[in-house]
Design a protein around this motif. Structure first.
Motif, PDB file in Angstrom:
ATOM      1  N   GLU A   1      -7.815  22.658  14.493  1.00  0.00           N
ATOM      2  CA  GLU A   1      -7.587  21.445  14.768  1.00  0.00           C
ATOM      3  C   GLU A   1      -6.119  21.227  13.924  1.00  0.00           C
ATOM      4  N   GLY A   2      -5.768  22.356  13.064  1.00  0.00           N
ATOM      5  CA  GLY A   2      -4.402  22.157  12.677  1.00  0.00           C
ATOM      6  C   GLY A   2      -3.096  22.863  13.464  1.00  0.00           C
ATOM      7  N   LEU A   3      -3.805  23.621  14.143  1.00  0.00           N
ATOM      8  CA  LEU A   3      -2.745  24.418  15.166  1.00  0.00           C
ATOM      9  C   LEU A   3      -1.805  23.448  16.126  1.00  0.00           C
ATOM     10  N   ASP A   4      -0.579  23.871  16.317  1.00  0.00           N
ATOM     11  CA  ASP A   4       0.552  23.106  16.826  1.00  0.00           C
ATOM     12  C   ASP A   4       0.288  23.579  18.480  1.00  0.00           C
ATOM     13  N   CYS A   5      -0.586  22.860  19.320  1.00  0.00           N
ATOM     14  CA  CYS A   5      -1.116  23.101  20.696  1.00  0.00           C
ATOM     15  C   CYS A   5      -0.860  22.060  21.391  1.00  0.00           C
ATOM     16  N   PRO A   6       0.271  21.335  21.606  1.00  0.00           N
ATOM     17  CA  PRO A   6       0.146  20.137  22.593  1.00  0.00           C
ATOM     18  C   PRO A   6      -0.434  20.345  23.969  1.00  0.00           C
ATOM     19  N   SER A   7      -0.571  21.685  24.584  1.00  0.00           N
ATOM     20  CA  SER A   7      -0.861  21.738  25.786  1.00  0.00           C
ATOM     21  C   SER A   7      -2.474  22.077  25.945  1.00  0.00           C
ATOM     22  N   ARG A   8      -3.214  22.084  24.837  1.00  0.00           N
ATOM     23  CA  ARG A   8      -4.534  22.286  24.461  1.00  0.00           C
ATOM     24  C   ARG A   8      -5.377  21.133  23.729  1.00  0.00           C
ATOM     25  N   SER A   9      -6.505  20.972  24.319  1.00  0.00           N
ATOM     26  CA  SER A   9      -7.422  20.257  23.571  1.00  0.00           C
ATOM     27  C   SER A   9      -8.690  21.177  23.360  1.00  0.00           C
ATOM     28  N   PHE A  10      -9.532  20.789  22.242  1.00  0.00           N
ATOM     29  CA  PHE A  10     -10.483  21.846  22.028  1.00  0.00           C
ATOM     30  C   PHE A  10     -11.946  21.065  21.876  1.00  0.00           C
ATOM     31  N   THR A  11     -12.971  21.721  22.555  1.00  0.00           N
ATOM     32  CA  THR A  11     -14.406  21.322  22.322  1.00  0.00           C
ATOM     33  C   THR A  11     -15.114  22.753  21.527  1.00  0.00           C
TER      34      THR A  11
ATOM     35  N   VAL B   1      -9.979  23.923  25.867  1.00  0.00           N
ATOM     36  CA  VAL B   1     -10.580  25.082  25.781  1.00  0.00           C
ATOM     37  C   VAL B   1     -11.800  24.924  24.727  1.00  0.00           C
ATOM     38  N   TYR B   2     -12.963  25.621  25.492  1.00  0.00           N
ATOM     39  CA  TYR B   2     -14.225  25.699  24.738  1.00  0.00           C
ATOM     40  C   TYR B   2     -14.150  26.812  23.476  1.00  0.00           C
TER      41      TYR B   2
END
Length: 163
Positions: A106-116, A82-83
């Motif tokens: 960066e502290g969210l528990d979102c194993p199904s997402r990476s962030f840019t 997710v951008y």
């Protein structure tokens, strides 16, 4: 007979769950008054800029809601990047917001997402806030950026001299 919807609320939740980009307009304040800007005098239907600021609490509330959706059965975009974009006005006028939201995400528990993370900025304030086009001095994060390359108007030059 039930309510009629142009777009059903479940469709909206599905789209939010699987969105590839989230853009925060963190301020409508700007250090320049570029004539060509979408908020400048060349556009007759622009909204008035009032130097308002998005609070980190409102952004976090949206992120919490999205995080709950990312963990739901509506999520069909597993392992999606997710951008998250920061926009303005001039986002570098609110660097504490940017840093707070990046840290929060960066502290969210979102194993199904990476962030840019990226931002659209004029970067005239970059050196004053410790940020360059390739990163900031406080982290190893790299910022992708869109930079205005149009020459400054006389009004913008004067605005910069005052600051």
């Amino acid at each position: 007979m039930g309510k009629e919807y142009y777009i059903h609320p479940k469709t909206i939740r599905w789209l939010l769950t699987n969105t590839p980009q989230l853009t925060f307009e963190i301020t409508d304040a700007c250090n320049l008054k570029c004539e060509y800007c979408g908020y400048g005098k060349f556009y007759s239907d622009y909204d008035e800029r009032k130097s308002t600021w998005l609070s980190p609490q409102r952004a976090k509330a949206l992120l919490d809601y999205l995080s709950s959706l990312w963990g739901s059965e509506l999520n069909v975009s597993h392992n999606q990047n997710v951008y998250i974009s920061f926009y303005g006005g001039e986002p570098l006028m609110n660097v504490p917001f940017i840093k707070e939201i990046i840290s929060y995400v960066e502290g969210l528990d979102c194993p199904s997402r990476s962030f840019t993370f990226n931002m659209t900025a004029n970067y005239r304030l970059g050196s004053r806030v410790g940020c360059s086009r390739t990163g900031d001095n406080d982290s190893d994060m790299e910022y992708n950026s869109n930079i205005s390359l149009t020459p400054l108007s006389q009004e913008s030059k004067q605005a910069l001299e005052v600051r």
